[in-house]
Design a protein around this motif. Structure first.
Motif, PDB file in Angstrom:
ATOM      1  N   THR A  72       0.833  -1.209   0.000  1.00  0.00           N
ATOM      2  CA  THR A  72       0.000   0.000   0.000  1.00  0.00           C
ATOM      3  C   THR A  72       0.870   1.262   0.000  1.00  0.00           C
ATOM      4  O   THR A  72       0.525   2.255  -0.653  1.00  0.00           O
ATOM      5  CB  THR A  72      -0.964   0.023   1.195  1.00  0.00           C
ATOM      6  OG1 THR A  72      -0.241  -0.178   2.419  1.00  0.00           O
ATOM      7  CG2 THR A  72      -2.034  -1.042   1.059  1.00  0.00           C
ATOM      8  N   GLN A  76       0.670   4.067  -2.937  1.00  0.00           N
ATOM      9  CA  GLN A  76       0.388   5.470  -2.665  1.00  0.00           C
ATOM     10  C   GLN A  76       1.466   6.381  -3.249  1.00  0.00           C
ATOM     11  O   GLN A  76       1.150   7.462  -3.757  1.00  0.00           O
ATOM     12  CB  GLN A  76       0.220   5.691  -1.160  1.00  0.00           C
ATOM     13  CG  GLN A  76      -1.056   5.043  -0.608  1.00  0.00           C
ATOM     14  CD  GLN A  76      -1.493   5.629   0.713  1.00  0.00           C
ATOM     15  OE1 GLN A  76      -0.708   6.229   1.440  1.00  0.00           O
ATOM     16  NE2 GLN A  76      -2.767   5.453   1.046  1.00  0.00           N
ATOM     17  N   ARG A  77       2.701   5.954  -3.194  1.00  0.00           N
ATOM     18  CA  ARG A  77       3.773   6.753  -3.806  1.00  0.00           C
ATOM     19  C   ARG A  77       3.577   6.863  -5.319  1.00  0.00           C
ATOM     20  O   ARG A  77       3.772   7.932  -5.908  1.00  0.00           O
ATOM     21  CB  ARG A  77       5.146   6.143  -3.487  1.00  0.00           C
ATOM     22  CG  ARG A  77       5.594   6.345  -2.046  1.00  0.00           C
ATOM     23  CD  ARG A  77       7.067   6.008  -1.877  1.00  0.00           C
ATOM     24  NE  ARG A  77       7.371   4.609  -2.145  1.00  0.00           N
ATOM     25  CZ  ARG A  77       7.345   3.633  -1.239  1.00  0.00           C
ATOM     26  NH1 ARG A  77       7.007   3.906   0.022  1.00  0.00           N
ATOM     27  NH2 ARG A  77       7.659   2.404  -1.560  1.00  0.00           N
ATOM     28  N   ILE A  79       0.729   6.628  -6.955  1.00  0.00           N
ATOM     29  CA  ILE A  79      -0.459   7.449  -7.216  1.00  0.00           C
ATOM     30  C   ILE A  79      -0.145   8.929  -7.066  1.00  0.00           C
ATOM     31  O   ILE A  79      -0.530   9.758  -7.898  1.00  0.00           O
ATOM     32  CB  ILE A  79      -1.611   7.016  -6.281  1.00  0.00           C
ATOM     33  CG1 ILE A  79      -2.098   5.605  -6.676  1.00  0.00           C
ATOM     34  CG2 ILE A  79      -2.763   8.015  -6.327  1.00  0.00           C
ATOM     35  CD1 ILE A  79      -2.948   4.929  -5.622  1.00  0.00           C
ATOM     36  N   ILE A  80       0.591   9.283  -6.016  1.00  0.00           N
ATOM     37  CA  ILE A  80       0.983  10.681  -5.802  1.00  0.00           C
ATOM     38  C   ILE A  80       1.852  11.167  -6.962  1.00  0.00           C
ATOM     39  O   ILE A  80       1.669  12.284  -7.469  1.00  0.00           O
ATOM     40  CB  ILE A  80       1.741  10.829  -4.462  1.00  0.00           C
ATOM     41  CG1 ILE A  80       0.777  10.602  -3.286  1.00  0.00           C
ATOM     42  CG2 ILE A  80       2.388  12.202  -4.356  1.00  0.00           C
ATOM     43  CD1 ILE A  80       1.474  10.483  -1.943  1.00  0.00           C
ATOM     44  N   GLU A  86      -4.211   9.543  -3.404  1.00  0.00           N
ATOM     45  CA  GLU A  86      -3.715   8.294  -2.798  1.00  0.00           C
ATOM     46  C   GLU A  86      -4.642   7.753  -1.723  1.00  0.00           C
ATOM     47  O   GLU A  86      -4.626   6.551  -1.423  1.00  0.00           O
ATOM     48  CB  GLU A  86      -2.308   8.499  -2.235  1.00  0.00           C
ATOM     49  CG  GLU A  86      -2.214   9.217  -0.895  1.00  0.00           C
ATOM     50  CD  GLU A  86      -2.327  10.721  -0.987  1.00  0.00           C
ATOM     51  OE1 GLU A  86      -2.101  11.387   0.035  1.00  0.00           O
ATOM     52  OE2 GLU A  86      -2.642  11.238  -2.086  1.00  0.00           O
ATOM     53  N   LYS A  87      -5.465   8.609  -1.112  1.00  0.00           N
ATOM     54  CA  LYS A  87      -6.374   8.153  -0.061  1.00  0.00           C
ATOM     55  C   LYS A  87      -7.632   7.499  -0.642  1.00  0.00           C
ATOM     56  O   LYS A  87      -8.375   6.829   0.056  1.00  0.00           O
ATOM     57  CB  LYS A  87      -6.792   9.332   0.833  1.00  0.00           C
ATOM     58  CG  LYS A  87      -5.649   9.923   1.672  1.00  0.00           C
ATOM     59  CD  LYS A  87      -5.190   8.957   2.734  1.00  0.00           C
ATOM     60  CE  LYS A  87      -4.399   9.620   3.840  1.00  0.00           C
ATOM     61  NZ  LYS A  87      -3.416  10.587   3.432  1.00  0.00           N
ATOM     62  N   GLU A  89      -7.520   6.112  -4.100  1.00  0.00           N
ATOM     63  CA  GLU A  89      -7.131   5.155  -5.132  1.00  0.00           C
ATOM     64  C   GLU A  89      -6.309   3.996  -4.587  1.00  0.00           C
ATOM     65  O   GLU A  89      -5.924   3.097  -5.339  1.00  0.00           O
ATOM     66  CB  GLU A  89      -6.365   5.878  -6.237  1.00  0.00           C
ATOM     67  CG  GLU A  89      -7.203   6.929  -6.950  1.00  0.00           C
ATOM     68  CD  GLU A  89      -6.397   7.761  -7.924  1.00  0.00           C
ATOM     69  OE1 GLU A  89      -5.477   7.200  -8.569  1.00  0.00           O
ATOM     70  OE2 GLU A  89      -6.660   8.969  -8.038  1.00  0.00           O
ATOM     71  N   ALA A  90      -6.030   4.012  -3.293  1.00  0.00           N
ATOM     72  CA  ALA A  90      -5.325   2.903  -2.639  1.00  0.00           C
ATOM     73  C   ALA A  90      -5.814   2.797  -1.207  1.00  0.00           C
ATOM     74  O   ALA A  90      -6.336   3.768  -0.643  1.00  0.00           O
ATOM     75  CB  ALA A  90      -3.815   3.125  -2.656  1.00  0.00           C
ATOM     76  N   THR A  92      -5.585   2.874   2.699  1.00  0.00           N
ATOM     77  CA  THR A  92      -4.766   3.602   3.660  1.00  0.00           C
ATOM     78  C   THR A  92      -4.817   2.871   4.994  1.00  0.00           C
ATOM     79  O   THR A  92      -5.872   2.778   5.621  1.00  0.00           O
ATOM     80  CB  THR A  92      -5.273   5.049   3.850  1.00  0.00           C
ATOM     81  OG1 THR A  92      -5.209   5.738   2.589  1.00  0.00           O
ATOM     82  CG2 THR A  92      -4.433   5.790   4.875  1.00  0.00           C
ATOM     83  N   CYS A 237     -10.291   1.707  -6.837  1.00  0.00           N
ATOM     84  CA  CYS A 237      -9.339   1.109  -5.902  1.00  0.00           C
ATOM     85  C   CYS A 237      -9.529  -0.395  -5.802  1.00  0.00           C
ATOM     86  O   CYS A 237     -10.663  -0.891  -5.743  1.00  0.00           O
ATOM     87  CB  CYS A 237      -9.525   1.742  -4.511  1.00  0.00           C
ATOM     88  SG  CYS A 237      -8.389   1.121  -3.254  1.00  0.00           S
TER      89      CYS A 237
END
Length: 368
Positions: A72, A76-77, A79-80, A86-87, A89-90, A92, A237
């Motif tokens: 995860t 998130q990296r 996606i950013i 990132e919150k 699409e993945a 958290t 997601c």
């Protein structure tokens, strides 16, 4: 555990934003116990997903959570870096107040928390071809974002999970032992499996000789493990990462087709209803290749149709193995339930074998 006890004993262990006010059962999962926690913040209510992990199914929860934490964080990296949310699409992962990815209570139960992705839904069955297409885009995108992840560093949560050669070995052992005296009544099904011994080696041999690379795989690529935005209808997601581990892209692809493109239920008794929908298959191929972009090798793209056959063969073989051994692994709801499941999978595989040239043509159409 009572909801009030969860609020008093479990919820306070985690670093929620705001104070937990309610905790209620949530979702339709059958493995972990899942609850929705509502917290009051200055901006209003914020929601989280609290889960008690099934320790009997996942016997190494520490390793499982290490996989989820690292995957995860990587997602998130990515996606950013691509300008996404990132919150949303993945997943958290919310740590404990001590900074750990999970909490172990006094009874030895393992707990974890994720931020709830709001205004999005999961669907248990394929009701619209568009939803199946969207799930394909999501799983393809999942594969693309993790293409450079060192897959071999992940823990193998379920050893030999999609090692079809090993599954065949276990089947033959169950057949030889015949502990319940059932083998004589399923000779037709047994022969169906044994006549396809070479099929069991198709992906395993290609992985062994380096033609298929090891990937980060989800290993439960059903439609209900994709969150679809309620407003746009777009997949946002991939969820339920408990079985994320090293594997082959063709297995993830194949399991989606086995389950989602089947025109009948997994345990359908009327085998005339069982077939692989080429319309749904094409929708999935289109979405998956689009989501993967250029992440897959030519050999991996070639293997996608065979992944569908392999996963169907393996699943049917597992059902038949369990039937021979006395139905101790898969839950059954009627006498001969696992045998019905096996027969349905074998009927689906037989249909796929006839349609394999068409399945390959569809992949060629979209691979670019």
């Amino acid at each position: 555990m009572e909801d009030s006890k969860l609020l008093k004993e479990i919820a306070p262990q985690f670093a929620f934003e705001g104070e937990p006010e309610t905790c209620v059962p949530f979702g339709s999962g059958h493995i972990n116990d899942t609850y929705r926690v509502a917290c009051r913040t200055d901006e209003g209510e914020k929601y989280y997903v609290l889960q008690r992990m099934n320790h009997s199914v996942f016997q190494n929860p520490e390793a499982l959570m290490e996989n989820i934490s690292s995957v995860t964080a990587w997602l998130q990296r990515e996606i950013i870096a691509n300008g996404g949310d990132e919150k949303r699409e993945a997943l958290t992962l919310v740590p404990t107040k001590e900074g750990n990815p999970f909490y172990v209570d006094q009874e030895g139960e393992y707990w974890r928390v994720f931020l709830l992705i709001e205004n999005a839904s999961c669907y248990d069955t394929v009701e619209k071809a568009e939803d199946f297409y969207q799930s394909a885009v999501a799983f393809g995108r999942f594969q693309r974002m993790l293409a450079d992840y060192p897959a071999a560093t992940l823990h193998e949560i379920i050893p030999n999970f999609h090692n079809t050669v090993d599954r065949l070995r276990r089947f033959e052992a169950a057949l030889d032992a015949d502990p319940c005296g059932r083998a004589a009544d399923v000779e037709k099904e047994v022969q169906f499996v044994l006549e396809r011994r070479e099929l069991a080696h198709y992906l395993c041999d290609r992985q062994a000789d380096g033609r298929l690379p090891l990937r980060v795989t989800h290993n439960d690529t059903k439609l209900n493990n994709v969150m679809i935005d309620d407003e746009t209808g777009k997949a946002i997601c991939v969820v339920d990462l408990d079985t994320v581990m090293p594997g082959l892209s063709a297995n993830d692809f194949g399991d989606s087709i086995r389950f989602g493109a089947n025109t009948a239920a997994e345990d359908e008794r009327d085998l005339s209803l069982v077939s692989c929908s080429m319309e749904l298959y094409e929708q999935y191929v289109k979405g998956y290749i689009e989501g993967c972009a250029d992440a897959l090798t030519p050999e991996e793209l070639d293997a996608l149709p065979m992944g569908a056959l392999l996963m169907t063969y393996e699943c049917g073989m597992r059902f038949l193995t369990d039937y021979l051994e006395g139905d101790h692994y898969f839950k059954i709801h009627r006498e001969g339930h696992n045998l019905d499941r096996a027969r349905s999978q074998f009927a689906l595989l037989a249909d796929m074998e006839k349609k394999l040239p068409q399945m390959r043509e569809i992949v060629e159409k979209y691979r670019g």
